[in-house]
Enzyme design. Structure first.
Site, short mmCIF file in Angstrom:
data_model
loop_
_atom_site.label_atom_id
_atom_site.label_comp_id
_atom_site.label_asym_id
_atom_site.label_seq_id
_atom_site.Cartn_x
_atom_site.Cartn_y
_atom_site.Cartn_z
N GLY A 248 0.89 -1.27 0.07
CA GLY A 248 0.10 -0.02 0.08
C GLY A 248 0.87 1.35 0.16
O GLY A 248 2.17 1.34 0.21
N PRO A 250 2.65 4.98 1.17
CA PRO A 250 3.17 5.31 2.42
C PRO A 250 1.95 5.80 3.38
O PRO A 250 1.11 6.51 3.16
CB PRO A 250 4.22 6.33 2.17
CG PRO A 250 4.49 6.13 0.82
CD PRO A 250 2.98 5.68 -0.06
N GLY A 253 -0.65 2.63 7.32
CA GLY A 253 -0.82 1.79 8.55
C GLY A 253 -0.12 0.41 8.25
O GLY A 253 -0.75 -0.51 9.00
N GLU A 472 -7.33 32.95 -10.22
CA GLU A 472 -7.95 31.85 -9.17
C GLU A 472 -9.45 32.09 -9.33
O GLU A 472 -10.00 30.83 -9.15
CB GLU A 472 -7.59 32.11 -7.62
CG GLU A 472 -6.31 32.21 -7.42
CD GLU A 472 -5.65 30.68 -7.62
OE1 GLU A 472 -6.44 29.74 -7.57
OE2 GLU A 472 -4.39 30.65 -7.98
N HIS A 475 -10.43 29.64 -11.96
CA HIS A 475 -10.53 28.39 -11.71
C HIS A 475 -11.82 27.98 -11.10
O HIS A 475 -12.59 26.95 -11.27
CB HIS A 475 -9.26 27.82 -10.60
CG HIS A 475 -8.13 27.70 -11.22
ND1 HIS A 475 -8.07 26.97 -12.30
CD2 HIS A 475 -7.01 28.40 -11.06
CE1 HIS A 475 -6.57 26.92 -12.51
NE2 HIS A 475 -5.96 27.85 -11.90
N ASP A 546 -0.53 24.20 -13.84
CA ASP A 546 -1.65 23.86 -14.36
C ASP A 546 -1.46 23.14 -15.71
O ASP A 546 -2.11 22.26 -16.06
CB ASP A 546 -2.77 25.05 -14.81
CG ASP A 546 -2.92 25.93 -13.42
OD1 ASP A 546 -2.96 25.06 -12.38
OD2 ASP A 546 -3.40 27.01 -13.52
#
Length: 650
Positions: A248, A250, A253, A472, A475, A546
């Site tokens: 899995g 990092p 668990g 921004e 976006h 982007d």
């Protein structure tokens, strides 16, 4: 498991009581070394304190001797040195003369003479020239500096012996499990570095401390249950898997799950990292593997956990001729032999963890070595709630804080990330002198981890700030109006980390993504560049990240996901990563076609962003002006300007 614990409750108490009188000795070798060093320093200090003060011959001849203050003078022939002892009644008189450095006991000072100095003759003449009451005694002797000789001849050999003892004969430190790791120093370099956890020194982590990972816990608990109740499985002829590999990303668990196995199992548990096998000495890795399995067989039934096994289990033969490592391959060969060789490893179960299972050797992954691969993925919504519940137990929280809200704000976060969020929120609340951790503290912590530290002192011109605000806002506008784009959560023009502005989204936790969804996401990503074109009539370098994102996404749609009609249903993704493909697996003509299709996807997304911003330019400008005024806006502001967001089922 609870009835078993009740039935065996008395036995551990007896063992504990029987071991109670056995205490570690108060005096050990370290005390001896400390006393030896302290004594040496004390002797040297006393030796230096009794050393007479150096002076000149004229002080003796012209000051002390005529005043009758000299009690005795000793001429040391082999050192060309005269040592003078002053009468007790005259010590105070000369104490200030020598700045209080006169020793308490004689000789008090000395002076050097030349080799032509005739001690008995010249000192005798001076003595006879003095009155009877002022005369001093004269001694002539030969002295040897035994302390200096001892320090000179013995100190260096002792230091060398101590260094050699430390390197070659010093006993190894005991592991966390309390078991000694065999021989010492240089001769133990081939010994296993595994830490042993057994009944007397078990860990406090249990499966209750591992939130989420329900399927993985079932797999691992079955292994633990087999070691506790083997008859339950062998009665039907079944065999427990010889090994299980935890795979899995990092922070999900994997190591924590292994610690829980150590806490739950009533069998010895060996823990070691894959890098502990790797050494610069030839044959050390293989020797440590043999020693590890030797110890494991002696403690069987037991569990051996190898963390980050990719450090030693990387596929053999990759990149031949380019930094190949024979020692690492020899270590892997020994590991393969021990895991499933001619020798019997009955009762020894191997657990291993890695986040790079794709680079592991195929021989290591086959059945009979690692029979099971347990996938430990990033936690889903419900699992994140459980993880938050574990980490929030030790924190002082406000009453209105909702765990499900925090779980929704952290999509894609691993268990380690969530633990970091909780700790960062506590630090932020303490920084503001709060008595309880509030909802805003967690939101600030998430922003801090995702976007970086705020940099309000960064110098930005008004024109640049306006460009950032419209970028921004572009976006935010496109993502809000496109049904398949990720829902917007927050937009800011406050610099964070390397970014001059940022937008936070709450991505839908879906397993499959359609072409329409990818195109809408690309259009929202290009909304910033499109906004600059509309407002300023020119573009800037602010869209670098982007453009990088949409370029990778467009090429992935064409070459990996087969979403291009011109290229067709082909995928050039190599999941094996064999390491031998130095050329592209397609022709130059196909490469040109891929370039055209990727550019086509990006151009279509760019046109979509431009059309949306032009169609809603008034609201888009209003949003940018509000962002300039407040610096931070939320989804409520967008809903107020554009209306409720339209959601379309994928």
């Amino acid at each position: 498991m609870n009835p078993t614990n009740k039935n065996t409750k008395k036995a551990p108490n007896k063992r504990k009581n029987s071991k109670a009188p056995q205490r570690k000795p108060i005096f050990n070798s370290m005390w001896f070394y400390a006393l030896l060093v302290a004594g040496t320093f004390y002797i040297l200090n006393q030796y230096n304190r009794s050393e007479p003060v150096q002076s000149e011959l004229y002080v003796f001849e012209e000051v002390m001797a005529p005043a009758g203050d000299v009690e005795k003078i000793t001429y040391i022939t082999n050192q060309n040195r005269c040592e003078v002892t002053i009468k007790k009644d005259s010590l105070e008189k000369y104490s200030s003369y020598f700045n209080g450095n006169l020793p308490k006991y004689g000789p008090h000072f000395y002076f050097q003479v030349s080799s032509a100095f005739e001690g008995e003759k010249q000192l005798g003449e001076l003595r006879r020239s003095l009155p009877e009451a002022q005369r001093f005694s004269i001694q002539t002797e030969t002295q040897n500096d035994y302390v200096g000789r001892i320090m000179e001849w013995l100190l260096f050999p002792l230091l060398m012996f101590g260094l050699l003892y430390f390197i070659m004969f010093r006993p190894m430190q005991k592991g966390m499990g309390g078991g000694a790791q065999g021989g010492g120093g240089f001769f133990s370099v081939g010994k296993s570095q595994a830490k042993l956890f057994d009944k007397e020194n078990n860990t406090k982590v249990t499966f209750k401390d591992v939130a989420g990972l329900d399927e993985a816990k079932i797999e691992v608990m079955e292994i633990v249950d087999f070691l506790k109740n083997p008859g339950k499985y062998t009665a039907l002829g079944g065999k427990i898997p010889k090994g299980a590999l935890l795979v899995g990303p990092p922070g999900t668990g994997k190591t924590l799950l292994a610690k829980a196995v150590a806490g739950e199992a009533n069998v010895p548990f060996f823990s070691i990292s894959g890098s502990d096998f790797v050494e610069m000495f030839v044959g050390v890795g293989a020797s440590r593997v043999r020693d590890l399995f030797r110890q494991a067989k002696e403690k069987a039934p037991c569990i051996v956990f190898i963390d980050e096994i990719d450090a030693v289990g990387r596929a053999r033969g990759k990149n031949v001729g380019f930094s190949s490592n024979d020692e690492r391959e020899n270590t892997l060969n020994q590991l393969l032999t021990e895991m499933d060789g001619f020798g019997s490893n009955s009762g020894v179960i191997i657990l291993a963890a890695t986040n790079r299972a794709d680079i592991l050797d195929k021989a290591l992954m086959r059945a009979g070595r690692f029979d099971r691969q347990i996938q430990v993925d990033l936690p889903e919504l419900k699992e994140r709630e459980a993880i938050f519940d574990v980490h929030l137990k030790k924190l002082k929280l406000s009453k209105d804080l909702q765990i499900d809200f925090l779980a929704k704000q952290t999509p894609g976060f691993s268990g380690a990330d969530i633990a970091n969020v909780c700790n960062e929120a506590a630090l932020i609340a303490a920084r503001h002198d709060k008595k309880f951790i509030e909802k805003q503290d967690f939101l600030d912590a998430i922003d801090r981890i995702v976007g970086g530290l705020e940099r309000r002192n960064k110098i930005i011109s008004p024109q640049e700030k306006r460009t950032i605000a419209f970028h921004e806002a572009g976006h935010a506008t496109v993502s809000w109006l496109l049904p398949h784009a990720h829902p917007l959560l927050k937009v800011t023009i406050i610099p964070r980390g390397k970014a001059l502005g940022a937008a936070w989204y709450l991505p839908e936790e879906r397993q499959l993504t359609t072409t329409e969804q990818l195109m809408d996401e690309m259009a929202a990503t290009l909304g910033g560049r499109a906004a600059e074109e509309i407002i300023n009539g020119k573009i800037s370098t602010g869209a670098l990240s982007d453009l990088e994102k949409v370029t990778k996404q467009a090429y992935a749609m064409v070459t990996y996901f087969g979403m291009s009609e011109q290229v067709g249903h082909l995928s050039f993704y190599d999941s094996t990563e064999s390491g031998y493909n130095f050329n592209k697996p397609y022709s130059e003509k196909t490469a040109e076609l891929i370039d055209r299709e990727a550019r086509s996807f990006i151009d279509r997304a760019h046109e979509t962003a431009l059309s949306i911003l032009r169609e809603h330019q008034e609201q888009f400008t209003q949003l940018a002006e509000r962002l300039l005024e407040r610096e931070v806006i939320f989804s409520d502001d967008l809903e107020e300007i554009f209306g409720p967001r339209k959601n379309v089922e994928a």
